[in-house]
Design a protein around this motif. Structure first.
Motif, PDB file in Angstrom:
ATOM      1  N   SER A   1       0.591  -1.176  -0.078  1.00  0.00           N
ATOM      2  CA  SER A   1      -0.002   0.310  -0.079  1.00  0.00           C
ATOM      3  C   SER A   1       0.560   1.248   0.252  1.00  0.00           C
ATOM      4  CB  SER A   1      -0.848   0.405   0.735  1.00  0.00           C
ATOM      5  OG  SER A   1      -2.018  -1.037   0.881  1.00  0.00           O
ATOM      6  N   ALA A   2       2.148   1.170   0.952  1.00  0.00           N
ATOM      7  CA  ALA A   2       2.730   2.615   0.623  1.00  0.00           C
ATOM      8  C   ALA A   2       3.324   2.714  -0.359  1.00  0.00           C
ATOM      9  CB  ALA A   2       3.238   2.381   1.900  1.00  0.00           C
ATOM     10  N   LYS A   3       4.005   1.644  -0.998  1.00  0.00           N
ATOM     11  CA  LYS A   3       4.593   1.678  -2.274  1.00  0.00           C
ATOM     12  C   LYS A   3       3.686   2.277  -4.129  1.00  0.00           C
ATOM     13  CE  LYS A   3       8.179  -2.096  -1.855  1.00  0.00           C
ATOM     14  NZ  LYS A   3       7.866  -3.543  -2.799  1.00  0.00           N
ATOM     15  N   ARG A   4       1.902   2.142  -3.869  1.00  0.00           N
ATOM     16  CA  ARG A   4       1.447   2.386  -4.244  1.00  0.00           C
ATOM     17  C   ARG A   4       1.278   4.484  -4.212  1.00  0.00           C
ATOM     18  NH1 ARG A   4      -1.205  -1.983  -3.734  1.00  0.00           N
ATOM     19  NH2 ARG A   4      -2.452  -1.288  -2.096  1.00  0.00           N
ATOM     20  N   THR A   5       1.242   4.667  -2.258  1.00  0.00           N
ATOM     21  CA  THR A   5       1.365   5.582  -2.235  1.00  0.00           C
ATOM     22  C   THR A   5       1.744   6.514  -2.702  1.00  0.00           C
ATOM     23  OG1 THR A   5      -0.107   4.935  -0.815  1.00  0.00           O
ATOM     24  CG2 THR A   5       0.306   7.201  -0.286  1.00  0.00           C
ATOM     25  N   VAL A   6       3.432   6.005  -2.017  1.00  0.00           N
ATOM     26  CA  VAL A   6       4.432   7.067  -3.190  1.00  0.00           C
ATOM     27  C   VAL A   6       4.856   7.002  -4.358  1.00  0.00           C
ATOM     28  CG1 VAL A   6       5.623   6.074  -0.241  1.00  0.00           C
ATOM     29  CG2 VAL A   6       6.350   5.108  -2.297  1.00  0.00           C
ATOM     30  N   ALA A   7       3.914   5.863  -5.180  1.00  0.00           N
ATOM     31  CA  ALA A   7       4.421   5.710  -6.498  1.00  0.00           C
ATOM     32  C   ALA A   7       2.588   7.420  -7.033  1.00  0.00           C
ATOM     33  CB  ALA A   7       4.063   4.678  -6.903  1.00  0.00           C
ATOM     34  N   ALA A   8       2.034   7.579  -6.804  1.00  0.00           N
ATOM     35  CA  ALA A   8       0.916   8.534  -6.818  1.00  0.00           C
ATOM     36  C   ALA A   8       1.387  10.138  -6.769  1.00  0.00           C
ATOM     37  CB  ALA A   8       0.011   8.060  -6.515  1.00  0.00           C
ATOM     38  N   LEU A   9       2.463   9.911  -5.599  1.00  0.00           N
ATOM     39  CA  LEU A   9       2.174  11.373  -5.102  1.00  0.00           C
ATOM     40  C   LEU A   9       3.102  12.059  -5.377  1.00  0.00           C
ATOM     41  CD1 LEU A   9       1.135  10.899  -1.502  1.00  0.00           C
ATOM     42  CD2 LEU A   9      -0.786  12.665  -3.663  1.00  0.00           C
ATOM     43  N   THR A  10       3.475  13.234  -5.533  1.00  0.00           N
ATOM     44  CA  THR A  10       5.380  14.180  -5.463  1.00  0.00           C
ATOM     45  C   THR A  10       5.428  14.713  -4.070  1.00  0.00           C
ATOM     46  OG1 THR A  10       4.473  15.482  -6.548  1.00  0.00           O
ATOM     47  CG2 THR A  10       5.355  13.619  -7.440  1.00  0.00           C
ATOM     48  N   SER A  11       6.535  15.074  -3.741  1.00  0.00           N
ATOM     49  CA  SER A  11       6.301  16.272  -2.494  1.00  0.00           C
ATOM     50  C   SER A  11       5.315  17.876  -2.702  1.00  0.00           C
ATOM     51  CB  SER A  11       7.722  16.548  -1.766  1.00  0.00           C
ATOM     52  OG  SER A  11       8.343  16.923  -2.694  1.00  0.00           O
ATOM     53  N   ALA A  12       5.935  18.256  -4.294  1.00  0.00           N
ATOM     54  CA  ALA A  12       4.855  19.113  -4.724  1.00  0.00           C
ATOM     55  C   ALA A  12       3.143  19.197  -4.359  1.00  0.00           C
ATOM     56  CB  ALA A  12       5.900  19.485  -6.030  1.00  0.00           C
ATOM     57  N   ASP A  13       3.178  17.989  -3.581  1.00  0.00           N
ATOM     58  CA  ASP A  13       1.190  18.260  -3.891  1.00  0.00           C
ATOM     59  C   ASP A  13       0.749  18.082  -2.213  1.00  0.00           C
ATOM     60  OD1 ASP A  13       0.519  16.253  -6.374  1.00  0.00           O
ATOM     61  OD2 ASP A  13       1.370  14.368  -5.444  1.00  0.00           O
ATOM     62  N   PHE A  14       2.227  18.582  -1.733  1.00  0.00           N
ATOM     63  CA  PHE A  14       1.996  19.233  -0.347  1.00  0.00           C
ATOM     64  C   PHE A  14       1.931  20.335  -0.078  1.00  0.00           C
ATOM     65  CE2 PHE A  14       2.815  14.737  -0.355  1.00  0.00           C
ATOM     66  CZ  PHE A  14       2.327  14.297   1.180  1.00  0.00           C
ATOM     67  N   TYR A  15       1.501  20.716   0.923  1.00  0.00           N
ATOM     68  CA  TYR A  15       0.740  22.504   0.541  1.00  0.00           C
ATOM     69  C   TYR A  15       2.033  22.828   2.325  1.00  0.00           C
ATOM     70  CZ  TYR A  15      -0.150  26.906   2.234  1.00  0.00           C
ATOM     71  OH  TYR A  15      -0.885  28.993   2.063  1.00  0.00           O
ATOM     72  N   ARG A  16       2.043  22.530   3.002  1.00  0.00           N
ATOM     73  CA  ARG A  16       3.170  21.800   4.503  1.00  0.00           C
ATOM     74  C   ARG A  16       4.197  22.240   3.912  1.00  0.00           C
ATOM     75  NH1 ARG A  16       1.711  21.192   9.558  1.00  0.00           N
ATOM     76  NH2 ARG A  16       2.804  22.899  10.374  1.00  0.00           N
ATOM     77  N   PRO A  17       5.056  22.533   3.544  1.00  0.00           N
ATOM     78  CA  PRO A  17       6.618  22.217   3.636  1.00  0.00           C
ATOM     79  C   PRO A  17       7.007  20.974   4.785  1.00  0.00           C
ATOM     80  CG  PRO A  17       6.696  24.682   3.463  1.00  0.00           C
ATOM     81  CD  PRO A  17       5.468  23.981   3.665  1.00  0.00           C
ATOM     82  N   VAL A  18       6.533  21.229   5.634  1.00  0.00           N
ATOM     83  CA  VAL A  18       7.758  20.207   6.662  1.00  0.00           C
ATOM     84  C   VAL A  18       7.167  18.895   6.560  1.00  0.00           C
ATOM     85  CG1 VAL A  18       5.394  20.401   8.456  1.00  0.00           C
ATOM     86  CG2 VAL A  18       7.850  19.333   8.980  1.00  0.00           C
ATOM     87  N   ASN A  19       5.338  18.507   6.076  1.00  0.00           N
ATOM     88  CA  ASN A  19       5.406  17.487   5.740  1.00  0.00           C
ATOM     89  C   ASN A  19       5.641  17.228   4.194  1.00  0.00           C
ATOM     90  OD1 ASN A  19       2.785  17.630   7.410  1.00  0.00           O
ATOM     91  ND2 ASN A  19       1.855  18.626   6.575  1.00  0.00           N
ATOM     92  N   ALA A  20       6.160  17.880   3.639  1.00  0.00           N
ATOM     93  CA  ALA A  20       6.389  17.348   1.948  1.00  0.00           C
ATOM     94  C   ALA A  20       7.768  17.294   2.662  1.00  0.00           C
ATOM     95  CB  ALA A  20       7.164  19.239   1.326  1.00  0.00           C
TER      96      ALA A  20
END
Length: 191
Positions: free
Chosen positions: A55-74
């Motif tokens: 599940s984690a692999k599918r999720t990280v493949a679908a996202l990029t750090s640019a999808d996060f608004y808060r820099p700390v979350n990115a």
């Protein structure tokens, strides 16, 4: 008029004695409305920390750090993504250890990362909510993209030569179409 709980009949409550909301705050007071527990990005990261490897692999493949608004979350997403991609454990202890090994837990930024990781770890979002949180984070990123597109178009209208304006508009349109297709794929369960 007597108050409901008062045993003293002389105690009265008038509208003049009720403080107005505006009296409780001043314009210089800032109200911190941020809550980790209500932040969908934090919820996604929490569920990702507890998610099984597939599940984690599918999720990280679908996202990029640019999808996060808060820099700390990115930044935390990037640390988790690197662990998941490398096939390593990606729970909070391993994320913290990785941040330590990289020298990213010291100083002001290190304290922010450490506090955010602690807060995110303890909000209690189960891994079963990972797909819903993924869609929610992408929805927010999708909407932010339109705000950024509007700012870019406004800036282009002021600064770009006329012969470049239409191509700029088209490039933004292509990017927004790709973002729309990406969001639709996630909502339909396609990676």
């Amino acid at each position: 008029m007597p108050t409901g709980d008062s045993k003293d009949p002389d105690v009265t409550l008038s509208l003049a004695t009720i403080p107005d909301f505006d009296d409780l705050t001043s314009e210089s007071d800032e109200i911190d409305e941020y809550s980790t527990a209500l932040d969908v990005e934090a919820q996604l990261l929490c569920s990702l920390l507890w998610a099984p490897a597939e599940s984690a692999k599918r999720t990280v493949a679908a996202l990029t750090s640019a999808d996060f608004y808060r820099p700390v979350n990115a930044a935390l997403f990037t640390a988790i993504e690197e662990l998941v991609t490398a096939g390593k454990p990606h729970n909070s202890a391993h994320v913290f250890t990785t941040l330590q090994q990289e020298g990213r837990t010291s100083g002001h930024l290190g304290k922010q990362l450490t506090k955010a990781l602690t807060d995110i770890t303890t909000i209690g979002v189960p891994s079963a909510e990972l797909e819903h949180n993924l869609a929610a984070v992408l929805t927010q990123a999708y909407r932010r993209g339109f705000r950024e597109a509007a700012r870019s178009l406004a800036q282009a209208a002021e600064e770009l030569p006329e012969d470049q304006l239409f191509e700029h508009l088209l490039s933004i349109g292509r990017e927004r179409r790709a973002a729309s297709q990406r969001l639709a794929a996630i909502r339909e369960g396609r990676p």
